[in-house]
Enzyme design. Structure first.
Site, mmCIF file in Angstrom:
data_model
loop_
_atom_site.group_PDB
_atom_site.id
_atom_site.type_symbol
_atom_site.label_atom_id
_atom_site.label_comp_id
_atom_site.label_asym_id
_atom_site.label_seq_id
_atom_site.Cartn_x
_atom_site.Cartn_y
_atom_site.Cartn_z
ATOM 1 C CE LYS A 79 -2.252 -40.632 -3.971
ATOM 2 N NZ LYS A 79 -3.425 -40.748 -3.084
ATOM 3 C CB SER A 154 -1.881 -40.127 0.473
ATOM 4 O OG SER A 154 -2.925 -40.623 -0.335
ATOM 5 C CB SER A 178 -5.895 -39.590 -0.010
ATOM 6 O OG SER A 178 -5.201 -40.036 1.118
#
Ligand code: GLN
Length: 485
Positions: A79, A154, A178
Site C-alpha cells: 500500500k 482505504s 481499511s
C-alpha cells in the site's frame, strides 16, 4: 502457471523444486498487472525493473542452495502509505506526489528477509481517509467484480490487486477497517493485527493509536504466513510488544467446541437484508463444524463509530502538520508572505476529506473543547475495550458481518461523508478495542462478494486464524475469481 491458484507455500516449494524460476514467476505477475491494472487503477507504481532484479537475485540464491525463507518468492504489493527506500510513496496525496521513501519500513525489511519480492505500490484513499478509495488524488480503484462500483477502502488497491491475482499477497493498513472492509467488498481475505503486534515504523501515520499494517491475500493460510513474517517487537516502534506467536500448523485442525459469540448489536436496521441472510448462513456452517454459537451483548458497540471519528480526526490533524512544505514532498510555493504560501500549498495540494478532518481535529483538540471531545472519546474508548475484554471470558471468538453492504456504486457516497463513515460501523469496534480482526469471503449478493468478520481478544491471532481457516476450508468462496482476472 495459473496465477489465481498460486499460494505462499506452493510458490516456495515450486521454486525450490525448480518447476519455474523467480524471474518466470515475476514476469507472469507483471504481465497480469499490464493486462488488468489499466481498467482497475489498483497500482500507483509498478516496480517492474526492481521486481525482476529481485527475482534474479533470488534465483541465484536458490541455485546456490541458500537457506530459503518462509516467504520464498511470495510476490507482494505494498500500500502506498508504507515506505520503501528510493521508491515513490504518495499516500494517495498530491502533496507527496514526488516524494520517495527515505528508508524501508520495518515490515518491508522483514518480508524481504523472509524471501518476499515486491511488485509495486497500491492505490488508497488519501492518507488512508476513506472507505472507497475515491479520495485518492490519483483516481478511484474500481471493483473487479463490477467496475462501476468501488473497491472499498482505504486499502482498495491492495484488495483489487489480490482479487485479480496481480500479486500473491498485499499489505494494507487498517485504522478503522481499511483492510477488512475492502477485502470484504472485493471478495478476498484481509486481516488487522492486534495493536502493537506489527511495527508501524515506516508507515505514514494517520491515527497513531489505531494504525496497524496487515496482510491482504486470497486465503487465510497465506494471510497467516505474511502476518507471522512481519509480527513481533521492533525497537523502532515503542508500541510493539514481545508476545508469544504461533507456528503455521497451529491454525490447522477442527474447531469442535470452540465458543463463538454473535453480538446482537452487529445486526442493525438499515443493513442490506441479503447481506444479513448470507452472514446468518455462514453461522450455520460454523455450527456444523462443531462450534458452539451463542448470542452475546455488547451494548457499547454503537458508540464505536463516534469514538473512532473523534480519535482519527484529532490524531490526523496532529500527524499531518508535518506536511509543511519544508520537510516532505511539495515545497512551499513562492509568495509574498509565509502565511499565504502555507495556505496555498495545503489549500491546493490536500484533498477535501483531508482538509475536513484537519479542521475537525484541530477543533476537537482546542482548549475548551479537548475535554469535551478527545478526552471524552478516550474515556468511552476505555469502556469499549473493557467490554471487549469481558466478552472473551465467555467466548473464544466473535463473528459478525464486515460491512453492512456489498460494494456500492462509484460516486454514491462520495459527496456525503456521514454515509461514507457508516461503512465502518462493524470494523471500528475492534480497532477501538486494540483487538485483531479478519474478513473472509462468505458468499455473494447480486453477484458481489460478502465478507464475514472474526474478532478475538488482543494477541489471540492464533484463534482468529484457526476459526477463519476452518470456515474457509468448509466453503469454496475463496476459490471464485473476479471476472476481470
Ligand atoms: N474508513 C475509515 C476512515 O475513513 C477507516 C480508514 C482506515 O482504516 N485507514 O477513517
Amino acid at each position: 502457471m495459473r496465477l489465481e491458484n498460486l499460494h505462499v507455500d506452493d510458490i516456495r516449494s515450486s521454486l525450490i523444486a525448480k518447476q519455474y524460476s523467480a524471474v518466470e514467476l515475476v514476469t507472469a505477475y507483471l504481465k497480469r498487472v499490464h493486462d488488468v491494472n489499466g481498467s482497475l487503477n489498483a497500482f500507483l507504481t509498478v516496480m517492474a525493473d526492481e521486481a525482476l532484479e529481485q527475482a534474479r537475485a533470488l534465483d541465484s540464491r536458490i541455485s546456490s542452495g541458500e537457506n530459503a525463507g518462509p516467504l520464498l518468492g511470495t510476490v507482494i504489493a505494498v500500500k502506498d502509505n508504507i515506505l520503501m527506500k528510493g521508491v515513490r510513496t504518495t499516500a494517495g496525496s498530491k502533496i507527496l506526489d514526488t516524494y520517495k521513501g527515505a528508508y524501508d519500513a520495518t515490515v518491508v525489511d522483514r518480508l524481504r528477509s523472509a524471501g518476499a519480492l515486491f511488485i509495486g505500490k497500491t492505490n488508497l484513499d488519501e492518507f488512508g481517509m476513506g472507505a472507497s478509495t475515491e479520495n485518492s488524488a490519483y483516481g478511484a480503484t474500481k471493483n473487479p467484480w463490477d467496475p462501476s462500483r468501488v473497491a472499498g477502502g482505504s486499502s482498495g488497491g491492495s484488495a483489487a490487486a489480490i482479487a485479480t491475482a496481480m500479486s500473491c499477497a498485499a499489505l494494507g493498513t487498517d485504522t478503522g477497517g481499511s483492510i477488512r472492509q475492502p477485502a470484504s467488498l472485493c471478495g478476498v481475505v484481509g486481516m488487522r493485527p492486534t495493536y502493537g503486534r506489527v511495527s508501524r515504523n515506516g508507515m505514514i501515520a494517520l491515527s497513531s493509536s489505531l494504525d496497524q499494517i496487515g496482510p491482504v491475500t486470497k486465503t487465510v493460510g497465506d494471510a497467516a504466513a505474511v502476518f507471522l513474517a512481519m509480527a513481533g517487537r521492533d525497537s523502532l516502534d515503542v508500541t510493539t510488544v514481545e508476545k508469544q506467536l504461533f507456528i503455521p500448523q497451529e491454525i490447522l485442525g477442527d474447531i469442535t467446541g470452540m465458543r463463538i459469540g454473535v453480538p446482537k448489536e452487529y445486526f442493525i436496521e438499515g443493513m442490506d437484508p441479503e447481506v444479513e441472510k448470507t452472514v446468518r448462513k455462514a453461522l450455520k456452517q460454523l455450527e456444523k463444524l462443531g462450534a458452539k454459537i451463542q448470542e452475546v451483548h455488547m451494548p457499547l458497540t454503537p458508540y464505536s463509530l463516534a469514538v473512532y471519528y473523534i480519535t482519527v480526526v484529532s490524531e490526523a490533524s496532529s500527524n499531518l502538520a508535518r506536511y509543511d512544505g519544508v520537510r516532505y514532498g511539495s515545497k512551499l510555493p513562492r509568495s509574498s508572505t509565509f502565511r499565504e504560501a502555507y495556505r496555498r500549498l495545503r489549500g491546493d495540494e490536500l484533498g477535501e476529506e483531508v482538509k475536513r478532518r484537519i479542521i475537525l481535529g484541530t477543533f476537537s483538540l482546542s482548549q475548551g473543547y479537548f475535554d469535551r471531545y478527545y478526552l471524552q472519546a478516550q474515556k468511552v474508548r476505555a469502556r469499549i475495550k473493557h467490554e471487549f475484554t469481558k466478552v472473551f471470558d465467555t467466548v473464544d471468538c466473535l463473528v459478525a458481518p464486515t460491512s453492512p453492504t456489498v460494494a456500492f456504486a462509484l460516486g454514491e457516497k462520495f459527496s456525503d461523508p456521514l454515509t461514507m463513515y457508516l461503512s465502518d460501523i462493524f470494523t471500528t469496534p475492534a480497532s477501538i478495542a486494540d483487538a485483531p480482526g479478519i474478513s473472509v469471503p462468505c458468499g455473494f449478493v447480486r453477484g458481489l462478494p460478502v465478507g464475514l468478520q472474526f474478532m478475538t481478544a488482543p494477541f489471540d491471532e492464533k484463534t482468529l486464524f484457526k476459526v477463519a481457516h476452518a470456515y474457509e476450508q468448509a466453503t469454496d468462496w475463496h476459490t471464485r475469481m473476479a471476472p476481470l482476472a
